[in-house]
Design a protein around this motif. Structure first.
Motif, mmCIF file in Angstrom:
data_model
loop_
_atom_site.group_PDB
_atom_site.id
_atom_site.type_symbol
_atom_site.label_atom_id
_atom_site.label_comp_id
_atom_site.label_asym_id
_atom_site.label_seq_id
_atom_site.Cartn_x
_atom_site.Cartn_y
_atom_site.Cartn_z
ATOM 1 N N GLU A 525 -5.016 -4.628 6.327
ATOM 2 C CA GLU A 525 -6.371 -5.144 6.419
ATOM 3 C C GLU A 525 -6.502 -6.394 5.557
ATOM 4 O O GLU A 525 -5.802 -6.562 4.572
ATOM 5 C CB GLU A 525 -7.361 -4.079 5.943
ATOM 6 N N GLY A 526 -7.401 -7.256 5.969
ATOM 7 C CA GLY A 526 -7.634 -8.471 5.195
ATOM 8 C C GLY A 526 -8.015 -9.634 6.091
ATOM 9 O O GLY A 526 -7.576 -9.717 7.253
ATOM 10 N N GLN A 531 -4.657 -11.988 1.425
ATOM 11 C CA GLN A 531 -5.265 -10.671 1.267
ATOM 12 C C GLN A 531 -4.419 -9.595 1.928
ATOM 13 O O GLN A 531 -4.264 -8.482 1.398
ATOM 14 C CB GLN A 531 -6.679 -10.678 1.865
ATOM 15 N N ARG A 532 -3.856 -9.907 3.080
ATOM 16 C CA ARG A 532 -2.978 -8.950 3.766
ATOM 17 C C ARG A 532 -1.735 -8.662 2.931
ATOM 18 O O ARG A 532 -1.268 -7.519 2.859
ATOM 19 C CB ARG A 532 -2.576 -9.497 5.138
ATOM 20 N N LEU A 533 -1.179 -9.727 2.331
ATOM 21 C CA LEU A 533 0.006 -9.534 1.486
ATOM 22 C C LEU A 533 -0.313 -8.639 0.295
ATOM 23 O O LEU A 533 0.468 -7.756 -0.066
ATOM 24 C CB LEU A 533 0.522 -10.891 1.000
ATOM 25 N N THR A 537 1.438 -4.884 -0.355
ATOM 26 C CA THR A 537 2.301 -4.627 -1.508
ATOM 27 C C THR A 537 1.660 -3.686 -2.517
ATOM 28 O O THR A 537 2.339 -3.200 -3.426
ATOM 29 C CB THR A 537 2.656 -5.941 -2.217
ATOM 30 N N ARG A 538 0.372 -3.395 -2.359
ATOM 31 C CA ARG A 538 -0.318 -2.520 -3.310
ATOM 32 C C ARG A 538 0.111 -1.066 -3.067
ATOM 33 O O ARG A 538 0.235 -0.629 -1.912
ATOM 34 C CB ARG A 538 -1.822 -2.666 -3.143
#
Length: 603
Positions: A525-526, A531-533, A537-538
């Motif tokens: 999402e993003g 934001q997607r990256l 990676t979170r």
């Protein structure tokens, strides 16, 4: 004590007594030892500890652990591909050990004398000489001096009878039916042991862990008493400084460290996931790594003492006395066995030892694949039918191994060993290290280890993980590309099309990482790519210790109440056995899709 023996039993395998000697021999003996120990200290032990702690903390297989950073789940898929390649040809080596095991059940070992139909006029058997008169010995010595290359009966048995070696990798020739039958036997044994549950507990583990050292010691004592043994050992220990500057030697040393320790196979993570959460995996990693590599060095002394004797007997240099490829162990060890009293008995025991060593690693490889498949699918249907998944993997592995039992099979085996299970291991381990240290964050990971073990990783390991290991691996890869040379099997040079296949095999595991990373980013999402990256990676909400009782500190509120209660129900399911009949604890952990997998202790 028993737990350490189980790990030693798991990690000491054919890579120590089969692969290490031939790589050392191919790279100039002592020239290989210096980079080997450098790689052990600064890459092997640190990354071994990282994988053990990674799997133990999350209680997940090689796919499930990547909840820590979902974008890098391709590393787990790459490990599965590597394990698949290794599992295919590793069982072929075991099948050759089975073949020699059955061939040893005779009054006279078939590779003892040069009087067999497959022998050539160049064959020179040591027992043929000692049984002849002094005059014929003198004539024999003169004949050796006039001949450029003599061969031992064990080498001719290997090349001309067992393999019936063809002249080209593309010339497959016939399938060697005895090898095909032994390959079937080895896969059946692996499958039956896995579905029954391989228990190495109590007194059994003491036998399986110590028996190889007893056999190797007997061969070592016999080897160093042979004439010319000192020459072979000096070749083994004396560095050739010109070869130490060769990037190929460093590359082979790195690949052997990763191969023998099992780094980047996925097996370390999978098996560590069955450990108790607070198990001291740091202590285990030090003991197991040092014991593993010491076993390789010890096996090298055995091999090179025999090679020195063979060189003295055949009148050639140590570097030219035997097969430079994977067949070295099946030439040197059998040659030594013929010199022991009651040689067929010792031969049976020795190849039984090789089979035990090989099967221990093969169980780990197959279990890694099966566990990853079952956990990734994760539904009740496949969990209940795990036996059929194991059977399917075994059947596919057998079929893919059939070409390696042809007359050109040894060429393909060496190709797979050099490309499919070489630098891909190094690359995967390097990316895993970088992703954990710099994407997940080294401070977070050090806190995880401290929560699990009660102390943070020592400063040496922190420095190696963050800087030294990735830098060493990077420079080895760069200089290997600069100094690249096509592989050879003795005098045979591989054609370009075969090397292309080798590169494709090597690339097939590494390419999983960027492909899955792109796939994961696209699904995240993003509103923007950045934001997607970040989201990809979170760490996911499920990342952390599998059991609720271990989820303390920042993990205490990581799971929602519904997920936490679901885990509690699964872990307290009364249908899941808590222990086997022998009293060996059954470890239960959460699968990569939230399902649980239970397994008898196989370590």
């Amino acid at each position: 004590m028993v737990l350490c023996l189980r790990w030693i039993r798991l990690k000491v395998g054919l890579g120590n007594v089969w692969r290490f000697p031939y790589l050392c021999y191919r790279n100039g003996g002592g020239a290989f030892m210096f980079p080997y120990f450098i790689m052990l200290v600064f890459c092997g032990i640190p990354l071994f500890f990282m994988e053990l702690s990674f799997g133990q903390f999350a209680s997940q297989g090689c796919l499930g652990v990547w909840r820590v950073s979902p974008m890098f789940k391709g590393v787990g898929y790459g490990m599965m591909v590597v394990s698949t390649y290794i599992g295919i040809y590793y069982n072929v080596v075991i099948c050759i050990a089975f073949y020699y095991f059955f061939s040893s059940m005779t009054r006279v070992l078939p590779w003892t004398y040069c009087t067999n139909p497959w022998n050539t006029p160049d064959c020179a058997g040591v027992l043929d000489v000692t049984n002849s008169s002094a005059e014929s010995s003198l004539n024999f010595t003169q004949m050796l001096n006039q001949t450029l290359k003599r061969t031992s009966p064990s080498e001719e048995y290997w090349r001309r009878y067992v393999l019936k070696l063809s002249d080209d990798i593309g010339n497959l020739g016939e399938v060697r039916l005895p090898l095909l039958g032994c390959l079937g036997v080895s896969w059946v044994v692996v499958f039956l042991c896995l579905i029954k549950g391989v228990k190495s507990s109590g007194k059994v583990v003491y036998f399986t862990a110590t028996f190889p050292y007893v056999v190797l010691t007997i061969l070592f004592v016999r080897g160093i008493t042979l004439e010319g043994a000192v020459t072979g050992i000096m070749y083994y220990l004396t560095p050739q400084w010109d070869k130490i500057l060769d990037a190929k030697v460093w590359g082979d040393a790195a690949s052997q460290i990763f191969y023998s320790l099992g780094c980047a196979w996925g097996g370390l993570i999978t098996m560590a996931s069955y450990n108790k959460f607070h198990n001291n995996c740091f202590r285990d990693s030090i003991i197991i790594s040092i014991t593993n590599c010491a076993t390789s060095v010890y096996a090298g002394f055995v091999i090179f003492s025999i090679l020195g004797f063979m060189a003295n007997h055949l009148g050639v240099d140590v570097s030219k006395v035997a097969d430079h490829g994977p067949g070295l162990a099946f030439v040197a060890y059998p040659e030594a066995l013929t010199l022991l009293p009651v040689s067929p008995l010792w031969s049976v025991l020795f190849f039984f030892m090789l089979i035990l060593l090989g099967l221990g690693t093969q169980f780990c490889l197959l279990e890694t694949l099966v566990t990853a498949i079952v956990d990734e699918v994760g539904n009740d249907w496949i969990i209940r039918r795990k036996t059929f998944v194991t059977l399917g993997v075994a059947v596919v592995g057998f079929l893919l191994g059939v070409p390696l039992t042809t007359q050109a099979g040894i060429y393909w085996l060496l190709l797979m060993d050099n490309y499919a299970a070489s630098f891909s291991l190094v690359v995967i381990s390097c990316i895993m290290c970088v992703s954990i240290m710099y994407i997940y964050g080294h401070r977070n990971y050090f806190k995880d280890i401290e929560m699990m073990l009660g102390f943070p990783p020592p400063m040496f390991f922190q420095i190696c993980w963050r800087f030294i290991s990735p830098v060493i691996i990077f420079f080895i890869l760069v200089f290997t590309v600069i100094q690249y040379r096509p592989i050879t099997y003795n005098a045979y040079v591989y054609p370009s099309w075969a090397i292309t296949i080798g590169f494709l095999m090597s690339l097939s595991s590494v390419i999983c990482i960027p492909i899955y990373a792109v796939f994961c980013v696209l699904r995240s999402e993003g509103d923007s790519l950045l934001q997607r990256l970040k989201n990809a990676t979170r760490p996911s909400r499920e990342w952390g210790p599998a059991l609720a009782e271990h989820r303390t500190g920042r993990y205490a509120s990581a799971l929602s109440p519904s997920i936490e209660s679901q885990l509690e129900v699964q872990l307290l399911n009364p249908e899941k056995p808590k222990s086997d009949e022998a009293g060996v604890a059954v470890a239960i952990s959460v699968g990569s899709n939230g399902s649980t997998h239970s397994q008898d202790s196989k370590i």
